[in-house]
Scaffold this motif. Structure first.
Motif, PDB file in Angstrom:
ATOM      1  N   TYR A  63       0.813  -1.225   0.000  1.00 29.03           N
ATOM      2  CA  TYR A  63       0.000   0.000   0.000  1.00 29.03           C
ATOM      3  C   TYR A  63       0.847   1.275   0.000  1.00 29.03           C
ATOM      4  O   TYR A  63       0.313   2.369   0.092  1.00 29.03           O
ATOM      5  N   TRP A  73      -1.570   5.736  -7.997  1.00 22.76           N
ATOM      6  CA  TRP A  73      -2.169   4.803  -7.050  1.00 22.76           C
ATOM      7  C   TRP A  73      -3.501   4.223  -7.534  1.00 22.76           C
ATOM      8  O   TRP A  73      -3.788   3.043  -7.325  1.00 22.76           O
ATOM      9  N   TYR A 108      -3.929   0.307  -7.637  1.00 27.01           N
ATOM     10  CA  TYR A 108      -4.908  -0.359  -6.781  1.00 27.01           C
ATOM     11  C   TYR A 108      -5.819  -1.269  -7.612  1.00 27.01           C
ATOM     12  O   TYR A 108      -6.145  -2.374  -7.204  1.00 27.01           O
ATOM     13  N   VAL A 150      -4.194  -7.073  -2.656  1.00 31.14           N
ATOM     14  CA  VAL A 150      -4.934  -6.378  -1.601  1.00 31.14           C
ATOM     15  C   VAL A 150      -4.863  -7.231  -0.329  1.00 31.14           C
ATOM     16  O   VAL A 150      -4.469  -8.397  -0.381  1.00 31.14           O
TER      17      VAL A 150
END
Ligand SMILES: [Zn+2]
Length: 247
Positions: A14, A97, A101, A212
Motif C-alpha cells: 500500500y 495509485w 490499486y 490487496v
C-alpha cells in the motif's frame, strides 16, 4: 555496475510514495533509485506508472517501470520529452495509485480464480480493466457458476498475507505450495508465498506481485468470457463490475 534497488513494495503493497536518491541515469533515459515503491513489470503484472517529484516541485512523468540487467534492479522510465534527473539528486517517487490499486484488485482476483478453477495455469496477464488467465483444461465450465464462486470468496472477506520462506524451506516442503503449476520465484534466497484465508485455508502460492489485504477489496468481478484456445486450453477473462453490465 548497478546496485540492487530496495523494493519497498515487497514489504508494503500500500506504499504509494517514497523519498529516494537517484543512483544512475542510463543513456536511454532510464532512471535507477536507491529504493522505490514502483513495481516493475513481471509475473503478468504491469509495472507502475507515476512521476518523480524534484526538489523544485517539477515532475518527471514515468511510464511502466521495468526490471534491469537483473530482476533486483528496477528501472523508472521517463515519458518522451521528459528531462533527466542528476545522479545523487533526492526525489520523491509517486505511483499512480488509482491504477496500481486496480491492478492489485485484479491480480488478487486471478489468485481467487485459480482457487475456483484448480487447473494448471499456462499464462496470465493482469490489466486495469480486464485480466486473463489461461488454464490447461478440457472441461467446459459455465462462466456464471465461476463468477458466483469468485464472488462468494470475495464476500467471505478472507485475509490475504505474505509469508516469506527460504528457497531451502520451499525445496524441503514442496507440499506447502498448493499450486504445482507456477514456478516459484526462487534464486533470491527467499520466496514470498501469497496466502489467502486464516492459516492459508483458502490458498497459498508463490508470487512476487502486489495484492490487496482482504478479499472484499477485490470488489465486484465477473467472468466475461471463457474462450477455447486449442483442445486443452481455456482462456478466462475477468472484468470488474456485475455480469449484467456486459449485456
Ligand atoms: Zn500474485
Amino acid at each position: 555496475m548497478s546496485l540492487p534497488t530496495t523494493a519497498l513494495f515487497r514489504d508494503d503493497f500500500y506504499l504509494s510514495t517514497n523519498e529516494a536518491v537517484v543512483t544512475a541515469v542510463h543513456e536511454d533515459g532510464g532512471i535507477e533509485l536507491d529504493q522505490t515503491c514502483f513495481y516493475a513489470t513481471s509475473g503478468g503484472q504491469p509495472g507502475d506508472t507515476g512521476f518523480l517529484e524534484r526538489a523544485d516541485g517539477s515532475r518527471i512523468a514515468l511510464g511502466p517501470a521495468v526490471t534491469g540487467a537483473t530482476k533486483e534492479i528496477i528501472i523508472h522510465r521517463p515519458l518522451e520529452g521528459e528531462v533527466s534527473p542528476i545522479v545523487g539528486e533526492t526525489v520523491v517517487a509517486h505511483i499512480d495509485w488509482a491504477r496500481r490499486y486496480r491492478l492489485m484488485r485484479m491480480h488478487t482476483a486471478c489468485h481467487l480464480l485459480s482457487v475456483v478453477c484448480p487447473y494448471p495455469i499456462t499464462g496470465a496477464a493482469v490489466g486495469e480493466e480486464d485480466s486473463r488467465v489461461d488454464f490447461d483444461m478440457t472441461e467446459t465450465i459455465d462462466k456464471d457458476e465461476v463468477t458466483a464462486k469468485l464472488m462468494k470468496l470475495v464476500e467471505e472477506n478472507h485475509p490475504i498475507f505474505v509469508q516469506w520462506i527460504t528457497d531451502a524451506e520451499l525445496a524441503a516442503n514442496p507440499g506447502i505450495v498448493k499450486s504445482k503449476n507456477v514456478r516459484p520465484p526462487m534464486g533470491l534466497g527467499r520466496v514470498s508465498l501469497v496466502c489467502i484465508g486464516e492459516n492459508s485455508a483458502v490458498d497459498s502460492q508463490p508470487c512476487g506481485g502486489t495484492h490487496v489485504s482482504e478479499t472484499q477489496e477485490v470488489g465486484a468481478i465477473h467472468i466475461a468470457k471463457i474462450e477455447k484456445k486449442g483442445k486443452e486450453n481455456r482462456r478466462f477473462r475477468i472484468r470488474f463490475g456485475m455480469p449484467a453490465s456486459e449485456a
